[in-house]
Design an enzyme around this catalytic site. Structure first.
Site, PDB file in Angstrom:
ATOM      1  N   CYS A 195      22.635  58.162  65.730  1.00 15.04           N
ATOM      2  CA  CYS A 195      21.466  58.422  66.572  1.00 15.04           C
ATOM      3  C   CYS A 195      20.638  57.160  66.792  1.00 15.04           C
ATOM      4  O   CYS A 195      19.817  57.103  67.688  1.00 15.04           O
ATOM      5  CB  CYS A 195      20.622  59.545  65.999  1.00 15.04           C
ATOM      6  SG  CYS A 195      20.373  59.418  64.240  1.00 15.04           S
TER       7      CYS A 195
ATOM      8  N   HIS B 111      25.693  41.005  60.698  1.00 19.26           N
ATOM      9  CA  HIS B 111      25.105  42.209  61.290  1.00 19.26           C
ATOM     10  C   HIS B 111      25.754  43.464  60.699  1.00 19.26           C
ATOM     11  O   HIS B 111      25.060  44.403  60.304  1.00 19.26           O
ATOM     12  CB  HIS B 111      25.262  42.189  62.806  1.00 19.26           C
ATOM     13  CG  HIS B 111      24.660  43.389  63.477  1.00 19.26           C
ATOM     14  ND1 HIS B 111      23.311  43.486  63.762  1.00 19.26           N
ATOM     15  CD2 HIS B 111      25.210  44.561  63.886  1.00 19.26           C
ATOM     16  CE1 HIS B 111      23.068  44.658  64.314  1.00 19.26           C
ATOM     17  NE2 HIS B 111      24.196  45.326  64.405  1.00 19.26           N
TER      18      HIS B 111
END
Lengths: 270, 425
Positions: free
Chosen positions: B50, B99
């Site tokens: 999400c 990342h």
């Protein structure tokens, strides 16, 4: 062999106490788990030490002060380990194991080598009296540890200090339960120990009560313990009040266990 | 092989864009399959949650792969070029790996330290494996990322404390009444906040939930959600005595529970501990009730201050986590560097061997006039010379690749020994 067992147990007591305290400070569960195993092994060694002495001497394993100290350390360790199995509160180990270590070090001052004994202590009543009283003492020591932790945790939660120490201490519910169980069992064992002692006194000296300093102190603390059990079981005292009372009971009990010798003459060896 | 990553998260793109992209991409299997058809892409992973949509890929030619992946996003997300440029982040190699590590460790999450993200990364990886979209590089990278996440979780306090009011209430309940499985909860007021807190508690396995409300119908409705009991206000004293955890959230202007009610409730329950959570404004419980022994009272501000404190500690732990990531990143890049060197060395040796074979074949004419033993001696001699010549370059390549910066040497070696031509052929 006897002294090897003793020294090994002493070393392991030290290792587990250091491990438990370190796990509390660094908050590593792994260390606590390791210390618990180490502590369990210490208990096994200590048990074999006591059994060895018992079979070697042929009479009660607790006839002098040093043996008594060692025995309290043993009882404390054993009961803690049982609680650990049931409630999973390893952090209690950080409070219990240093206490056991101190007791055991005190015991090491004079435990090795056969002490002189007279006929009056070579009796099964003596063994029952000493073993039960001392285990009772150990349980009250455990109750006292749990009570101290309870008071700290209670204060932290009330002061909204939801930080490091709060996180490592067990829940108030668990601490109160540990205190409750230790007090009830400690009291039962202590009662059996005192009764056995007085029966033996009747056999040897012809009277249940000799107005010996130790007997008086013990009776006093027994009454305090009885009050504590009564408040807990009948009135339903819980939490802080029960914690304060059990710390007080242990303090008096501890005085009658060790302190009486220093100030008053007594027929007790310990 | 290069590692690239591109995507958008809650910081770089609004929900609407992320939504559009996620829906257009469809499920994991489809996206992974589609990305696999892009020629420079050798291995790929698609992560959609999400808060983020990301594609991680191991590619041969990073420039063209990046362009094609951008095109992929562009065509699926139905975005304008400007939108895409503004929202999409693109990382290569070291930055891409960093990342990924930060994502897996939950440093890039909206709520730092939340535990779900690691599970989502694991799921994404599983989908890629099932679709045969992973190879040496991503397998190693993802397992390394899981390892880093585990280290960060155990070595830092990043996810140690509750950072929502609901979880804080649950954590406190556990520290006060102990194990929740045999405990009962009382909700006073049938508001949304109470429902949320109760949901957390039910997840922890509380035994019984009772709802007390001014209008009993509403209490019944909420009680039905948790298969609990419902009662009216007149039953409050009885319910108080039975409950270990009490959450109040009524709209009442005055106190509903006062000190005396709690004193008598304590007497009835023989002083078993009570934890009161007052999330109503104005408050429902007389604050003086909190002074009672065996009663613990927290209001909404108390809970919020605990949450703030916890968030502060989490942020302090981030530094520690970044340190761990730096360390692990270095390890991974070191491994990757050797990966680049190994095939080069193999190729180098193959090339030397084929030259030897070729030359021996060319000299077959005069070699055949020698007897068997001499012929073997000549062959051994040639092999020894070739190996001696290659020895230094090979060990040199291994050394530089271990100390970083190996890629430049690998490139040089490929050029000097003419390995590039072979690739083109």
């Amino acid at each position: 062999m006897e002294s090897i067992l003793f020294k090994a147990a002493l070393a392991l007591y030290l290792v587990s106490a250091v491990g438990f305290v370190a796990s509390l400070l660094t908050r590593r569960v792994f260390l606590a788990r390791l210390s618990t195993w180490c502590y369990g092994f210490t208990f096994v060694l200590h048990t074999s030490f006591i059994l060895w002495r018992w079979t070697a001497s042929g009479y009660s394993p607790v006839v002098n002060l040093f043996e008594a100290l060692s025995f309290v350390a043993w009882g404390l360790t054993g009961t803690y380990l049982i609680f650990q199995l049931v409630t999973k509160t390893r952090v209690l180990g950080a409070f219990v194991s240093p206490l056991a270590l101190v007791l055991f070090i005190a015991a090491s001052a004079g435990i090795t080598g056969a002490g002189e004994t007279d006929a009056s202590v070579k009796n099964y009543w003596v063994a029952v009296h000493a073993v039960f009283s001392l285990t009772g003492n150990a349980l009250f020591a455990l109750a006292c540890c749990a009570a101290l932790m309870y008071l700290v945790q209670d204060r932290l939660i009330r002061k909204r200090k939801i930080h490091d120490l709060y996180r490592v201490l067990p829940s108030l519910g668990d601490l109160d339960r540990i205190n409750h169980i230790s007090v009830i069992w400690g009291f039962s064992l202590l009662t059996v120990g005192i009764v056995a002692g007085s029966l033996w006194a009747r056999v040897v000296w012809g009277s249940h009560l000799l107005w010996d300093a130790k007997q008086i102190a013990t009776l006093g603390s027994w009454i305090l313990c009885a009050l504590l059990v009564h408040q807990r079981v009948a009135i339903g005292w819980k939490g802080k009040r029960a914690a304060y009372l059990s710390i007080g009971a242990f303090a008096v009990l501890f005085f009658s266990f060790l302190g009486v010798h220093l100030f008053f003459p007594t027929i007790h060896r310990f | 092989m290069n590692i690239i990553l591109l995507g958008m998260n809650h910081r770089s793109a609004p929900l609407e864009l992320r939504e559009r992209l996620t829906i257009a991409c469809g499920d994991h299997a489809r996206t992974v399959a589609e990305v696999k058809t892009i020629p420079p892409v050798k291995e790929s992973l698609y992560l959609a949650t999400c808060n983020r949509v990301e594609v991680l890929a191991a590619v041969d030619n990073p420039d063209s792969a990046m362009d094609r992946l951008r095109w992929f996003v562009f065509s699926h997300g139905n975005l304008s070029v400007a939108e895409m440029e503004a929202c999409l982040y693109r990382y290569r190699n070291e930055e891409a790996v960093r990342h990924l590590f930060r994502v897996a460790c939950s440093l890039d999450s909206m709520v730092i330290g939340e535990p779900q993200i690691l599970g989502q990364v694991k799921d994404a990886y599983r989908h890629s494996v099932e679709n045969k979209a992973t190879g040496v590089m991503l397998n190693r990278l993802l397992h390394h990322a899981f390892h880093v996440a585990k280290r960060v979780r155990t070595e830092t306090g990043i996810s140690a404390n509750a950072v929502s009011v609901g979880y804080t209430a649950v954590a406190l309940s556990k520290k006060i009444v102990g194990d929740l499985t045999d405990k009962s909860v009382l909700l006073v007021g049938a508001g949304e906040m109470a429902e949320l807190a109760a949901k957390h508690l039910v997840k922890q396995g509380v035994e019984r939930i009772t709802v007390v409300n001014r209008t009993v119908e509403k209490a019944r409705e909420l009680a039905a959600v948790f298969q609990g009991e419902a009662a009216g206000f007149e039953d409050l004293p009885r319910c108080l005595a039975r409950a270990d955890i009490i959450i109040t959230s009524t709209g009442s202007p005055g106190y509903i529970i006062d000190r005396d009610m709690l004193t008598s409730a304590l007497r009835r329950r023989r002083n078993r501990l009570i934890f009161l959570v007052d999330i109503a404004v104005p408050r429902d419980i007389d604050p003086r009730a909190g002074d009672l022994d065996n009663v613990f009272l927290y209001n909404i501000d108390d809970l919020q201050s605990v949450v703030d404190e916890n968030i502060k500690t989490r942020l302090e732990e981030v530094q520690k986590a970044e340190g761990i990531i730096d360390e692990e990143l270095e390890k991974f890049m070191k491994w990757r560097a050797t990966l680049e060197v190994v095939p080069t060395i193999v190729e180098l040796k193959d090339k030397a061997e084929s030259i030897v074979r070729h030359e021996l074949l060319r000299s077959e004419g005069w070699l055949s006039r020698l007897d068997e033993e001499d012929r073997k001696k000549v062959e051994a001699l040639i092999n020894a010379v070739v190996n001696k010549i290659l020895h230094k370059p090979v060990t040199g390549l291994k050394d530089v690749s271990e100390n970083g910066g190996g890629e430049a040497y690998v490139a040089a070696a490929r050029r000097l020994f003419g390995l590039e031509e072979e690739e083109d052929r």
